[in-house]
Design an enzyme around this catalytic site. Sequence first.
Site, PDB file in Angstrom:
ATOM      1  N   LYS A   1     -10.566  -0.522  -1.771  1.00  0.00           N
ATOM      2  CA  LYS A   1     -10.701  -0.808  -0.343  1.00  0.00           C
ATOM      3  C   LYS A   1     -12.117  -0.514   0.136  1.00  0.00           C
ATOM      4  CE  LYS A   1      -8.468   0.137   4.118  1.00  0.00           C
ATOM      5  NZ  LYS A   1      -7.495   0.957   4.840  1.00  0.00           N
TER       6      LYS A   1
ATOM      7  N   CYS B   1      -4.565  -3.004   4.053  1.00  0.00           N
ATOM      8  CA  CYS B   1      -4.358  -2.505   5.405  1.00  0.00           C
ATOM      9  C   CYS B   1      -5.155  -3.303   6.436  1.00  0.00           C
ATOM     10  CB  CYS B   1      -4.686  -1.017   5.467  1.00  0.00           C
ATOM     11  SG  CYS B   1      -4.095  -0.178   6.961  1.00  0.00           S
TER      12      CYS B   1
ATOM     13  N   GLU C   1       0.849  -1.182   0.000  1.00  0.00           N
ATOM     14  CA  GLU C   1       0.000   0.000   0.000  1.00  0.00           C
ATOM     15  C   GLU C   1       0.893   1.243   0.000  1.00  0.00           C
ATOM     16  OE1 GLU C   1      -3.716   1.817   2.602  1.00  0.00           O
ATOM     17  OE2 GLU C   1      -2.156   0.652   3.614  1.00  0.00           O
TER      18      GLU C   1
END
Length: 587
Positions: A377, A462, A294
């Site tokens: 995401k 994440c 990321e």
Amino acid sequence: MKLIRFLISREGFISVFCYSITAAFSFLSFAPLNLPFFVWFAPFGLFLIEKRNRGEWKKLIFHGLGFSILFYFISFHWIYHMTTVFGGFDWYLAVPIFIGSAILLNFKFPVYLLVFSFLAKRVGRFFPLIASFSILFAEFFTPQVFPWYFGNVVAENHILAQNAEYTSAYGLSAFLFFVSYYLFYLRKPKTFFRLLTNFLSKHKGFQKQFLFGGLGFVLVLVLFFGNGYYLFQKWSKVKPIAERDVLIVQPNAPLEFRDGRNPIEEIRNLMARIDSMTERELKENPVDLVVLPESGVPFFTTHDSDITRYSRIYWHQFESLMAIISLRHGTNLFYNELDADLNPDAPPGRVSRRDVRMYNSSVIMNPNGERRNSYQKVFLLIFGEYMPFDWMYALSGQTGQFAPGTNLNLIPYYEPRKTSSTQTKDLHFEDTVTMGPAAVREYYSKDRVEEKQIGSFLPLICYEVIISEFVRKFSGDPDFIVNVTNDKWYGNSVETYQHHTLGRLRAIEFRKWIVRSTNSGTSVFTDHLGRNIDNDFTPIETTAIIRKKVQVIPGEMTFYRLYGNLLSYLYMGIVGLAFFFYAKRNP
């Protein structure tokens, strides 16, 4: 003043000591120290506070808040770092945010004390199911942004961790508190000898109680350790159907440029660094998949559209470099980027920035340098990627305004090129100044291969990896899980180890390997038994590469993937009914 008087009193000293026992022992048991012996005694502080204040509801609530704050201060002190660096808040705003989040996100402590005290008071005798039911209830029904459960600490034991295939971390939390409450009850030698003396007295009531309690304790131990051992042996013997050679590139990309550095120069240095790292590793030894983390190349996208050009996030040199890496080595490349589209509710006509939706996105590029599937995401991080209220954005210029994705599909990957490039001179980052993506693909056109899908993986960005209920929403049977993250926001802290440990149970729930790619450490590979391969973690705040052969475990829908938290709900329902009928019979 009342608080100060309480803290300097004997009662206050005992209370703070109890808070510290639970907080410190939990921290010692958890990553990166991993001293699991302490976890069995971590709940003692909770037990003691409840016993001293049984039925005093107001006091129990305040004590629960005390546990919340001290627990956060010791175990999750890096949250303050997140609010100042990731969120961009000044210290006078970061401190109340830290305390507020400590209370809100650890509200399970006061809930646990209230439920435990209520049930213990009604039952009026030693009953260890009370402890396990109460923690299960508290962990299920309180807010969790960073879902830290006591069961995650128990899972540091590889045998016990295997039970997560059925119960996730929740069942391990219930097991911990069941065992710990027994140990707490027998903490004084005279208690144990009194029980033993009563048993030897041949009094049938005492003998029955002693045998029932002892057999129950042994049965639960045998159940969890026995089932864990069985699952460990079962999955150790499973033969993989394939192996994929995977390379993680950890580029240590910059977070921001508020310290006066030249953004253009830093980004170009970063791109050149990624280029040289991949070439050095892959020139003689190609792989099936390269994974960038990321924000591996922050601020830009390879998605060329009117909206991304309008938003000034499309950069042809970024796309060109990604194409060069995949074409030069004939491999799949998975990387993170920004992406944007137009809000469907936007009025027709002139586009404004308020009409543009931004996404935290990850993309696969095939061995022919062509951009394929992407994943936006879904589970966004508060105070970093969005604010709960619009007016709060004015307090922090650092916080992004991202929209959540809606697609929960797996990412396909393709058969890599099996021969070396036919070009006598390979392209590098400096060539992207004069060559756009189309020119790069034309340069390597003789090396094109047939696009043949050979598998798919489950993409997570994440903190999505730590939300077990979210991860099981993905459909299909992945070959493995890829988690890309940027833990640099938390500096050189324990956060990155804790983050990984919280997500490690997904490997057991899915019985799939996890490829964890971080921007600045720690990157690691985890197998389907939850073991970190070779215990090989990349160092923090540095550039690094790590490469392993990832095993593709035969597809099997595990109990947790099929039924989620069914066993935990059943357990709470059955024990709740038992308490209800007991209370009716013994008013």
